[in-house]
Each structure stands twice: as structure tokens, then as C-alpha cells.
Design a protein around this motif. Structure first.
Motif, PDB file in Angstrom:
ATOM      1  N   HIS A 102      43.850  43.500  40.614  1.00 57.62           N
ATOM      2  CA  HIS A 102      42.420  43.689  40.856  1.00 57.62           C
ATOM      3  C   HIS A 102      41.620  42.812  39.918  1.00 57.62           C
ATOM      4  O   HIS A 102      41.854  42.803  38.705  1.00 57.62           O
ATOM      5  CB  HIS A 102      42.039  45.154  40.633  1.00 57.62           C
ATOM      6  N   SER A 103      40.681  42.041  40.450  1.00 59.93           N
ATOM      7  CA  SER A 103      39.751  41.259  39.644  1.00 59.93           C
ATOM      8  C   SER A 103      40.510  40.306  38.714  1.00 59.93           C
ATOM      9  O   SER A 103      41.258  39.458  39.203  1.00 59.93           O
ATOM     10  CB  SER A 103      38.819  42.215  38.880  1.00 59.93           C
ATOM     11  N   GLU A 126      42.949  42.075  45.073  1.00 64.66           N
ATOM     12  CA  GLU A 126      41.802  42.938  45.325  1.00 64.66           C
ATOM     13  C   GLU A 126      40.517  42.361  44.740  1.00 64.66           C
ATOM     14  O   GLU A 126      40.339  42.276  43.528  1.00 64.66           O
ATOM     15  CB  GLU A 126      42.049  44.328  44.733  1.00 64.66           C
ATOM     16  N   THR A 241      35.414  47.736  42.936  1.00 65.07           N
ATOM     17  CA  THR A 241      36.619  48.515  42.620  1.00 65.07           C
ATOM     18  C   THR A 241      37.058  49.295  43.860  1.00 65.07           C
ATOM     19  O   THR A 241      36.890  50.504  43.947  1.00 65.07           O
ATOM     20  CB  THR A 241      36.367  49.473  41.436  1.00 65.07           C
ATOM     21  N   HIS A 243      40.017  50.067  45.026  1.00 64.41           N
ATOM     22  CA  HIS A 243      41.101  51.062  44.872  1.00 64.41           C
ATOM     23  C   HIS A 243      40.610  52.382  44.305  1.00 64.41           C
ATOM     24  O   HIS A 243      41.249  53.411  44.504  1.00 64.41           O
ATOM     25  CB  HIS A 243      42.227  50.492  44.001  1.00 64.41           C
TER      26      HIS A 243
END
Length: 261
Positions: A102-103, A126, A241, A243
Motif C-alpha cells: 500500500h502506498s 494499492e 487507504t 484496505h
């Protein structure tokens, strides 16, 4: 597919050049799914994902350098992060992993695949692009140490709800599980054009974008999917975000992708 409440993960560590890298291993018989978080977070951010995936995946969530229970570093370069992730996979004997990020962790994931192709069979990225330009200097105004937890949360202002899990009590007061100076340096070194790494290889990839994201635009996400072979783009009703905002839907997208491999 059986969903389960995630068991208490095993906290483990590997040492790289004398520096501790801590990670959570949620176990289970599923395919190894190393998971790399974004700035300000740590491996616990993927706890809900581990539960939703059930036996579909064994989530191994690293606290990346300078975050959570892992040691700080003088180096927050692209190479530093990538080599940390590679060291954890090699320590665990994991090859052919599906790496999720993520990120910050998303860039680390696709750069790991580009630079260590033997370790990675597929990617889940993500809400981050192949070009990154962001600024975390606002975090430099956050308190470093204060006498009480309430004083820390007050000093964090509108960012406090997003940082509750990072609040820690130290011998000299209350603070966060990272140093804002490190995060600022890390973001500066994350910024840039990473198209070559994104386009390297043709491992299957799932690119997940939050439909309300201000980090990854719809146009850029479509370009990433169009230019890279075997890349599937999924948009879910969330901001950056994904997730955390829509955990069931996010896990469903990941589970479907795992099942297609």
C-alpha cells in the motif's frame, strides 16, 4: 472460502546489518502474501485482511524500516526498502510470493519484483502510481514527546484519528512509533518517476485504486494498467487507504486475484 478471525500473529524478526526488522506472521496454509504498509503505519494494518482472506493467503506483514517495532535507519532510499523486503523473504525461504503493498509499500513491492524477479510471482499494488509526488513535511509539526497520551492526541490535531495505532509510551513520555523526520526524508526519496520499475517484467498484477483517492488519479491508474501486461485494475469506493475503508471488498478483490493465479 473459509473466513476466520485472524489468530494472534507471531511477532518475528530478522537482523540486517545489525538492524532489527520486525514482522507479523499470521500463519495458515495459504499462499505466502508478504504485505508492505504505507508511511506512518506498520504491519498491523493488514490484520483485518489476514482474517478476511482466511486460508487463501498467509499474510506476512513487515514493519518497514523506521516504522512500528523495526529499527530506524540512516537510509530511507529505494534500495534500502527493497533490500529489506528481499531479506525477509529470503530469511523465510519464500520464493514465488504474491507481494502486496500500500502506498510507500506499493512502490516497494513493484520495485522488489523488478529488482528481484525470482522472489515475486505476482503483485497487488494499492493506491500508488508509477510517478509519485507528495509532501509529508506537515508531520514535522507533530509533537515528538509529551507528558500524556491526551496531550499527544491533542497535538496531532485532525491527524489524530489516523494515528491512534501508532501512539506509544516511552521512558521520556508519549510519542509515535516513528520519527516524523524519517517519514519526511522517506517521502522525498520516494518521489520520482518509477515507470521503468513498474513496466519491468510481466508478472500478473492487481492494481487497486480508491475511487475517492487524491494520491492515485483515475487517469494515471488506467495508464498503469494499459501499459503493463497482465495488469487488472479494480476501483473500490474509498480514499487512499482502501484496505481499511472497505476491508471486505478489498479482501474479496485480493482473494479473487489469488484464485486466478
Amino acid at each position: 472460502m473459509t473466513r476466520r478471525t485472524p489468530p494472534e500473529p507471531e511477532r518475528r524478526a530478522v537482523y540486517v546489518s545489525g538492524r532489527r526488522l520486525s514482522f507479523l506472521d499470521f500463519g495458515g496454509p495459504g499462499r505466502p502474501l508478504p504485505a508492505l504498509h504505507g508511511h506512518f503505519a506498520d504491519g498491523r494494518t493488514f490484520t483485518r485482511l489476514a482474517g478476511e482472506l482466511g486460508d487463501a493467503g498467509r499474510v506476512v506483514a513487515l514493519d518497514q524500516r523506521g516504522h512500528g517495532h523495526s529499527d530506524r535507519s540512516a537510509d530511507y532510499s529505494r534500495t534500502g526498502y527493497v533490500e529489506d523486503a528481499a531479506a525477509v523473504l529470503e530469511h523465510l525461504g519464500i520464493v514465488g510470493a504474491v507481494v502486496l503493498g500500500h502506498s510507500l509499500g506499493g512502490v516497494n513491492a513493484y520495485q522488489l519484483a523488478a529488482r528481484h524477479p525470482g522472489l515475486v510471482d505476482a503483485l497487488v499494488v494499492e493506491d500508488i502510481g508509477a510517478q509519485v509526488d507528495d509532501d509529508l513535511s506537515f508531520a514535522l509539526s507533530w509533537p515528538y514527546r509529551v507528558p500524556t497520551r491526551s496531550a499527544l492526541l491533542h497535538g496531532l490535531g485532525p491527524s489524530a484519528p489516523y494515528l491512534v495505532d501508532a501512539v506509544r509510551k516511552y521512558p521520556d513520555g508519549w510519542g509515535l512509533a516513528f520519527d516524523a523526520r524519517d517519514m519526511n526524508a522517506s517521502q522525498r526519496l520516494l518521489n520520482g518517476d518509477h515507470w521503468d520499475d513498474w513496466l519491468a517484467g510481466d508478472r500478473p498484477a492487481l492494481l487497486v485504486r480508491g475511487s475517492r483517492s487524491t494520491v492515485l488519479s483515475a487517469e494515471h491508474a488506467r495508464s498503469m494498467a494499459a501499459r503493463r501486461p497482465r495488469t487488472r485494475l479494480v476501483e473500490l469506493p474509498a480514499g487512499h487507504t482502501v484496505h481499511e475503508t472497505v476491508p471486505v471488498e478489498f479482501a474479496g478483490a485480493v482473494r479473487g486475484f489469488l484464485g486466478s493465479l
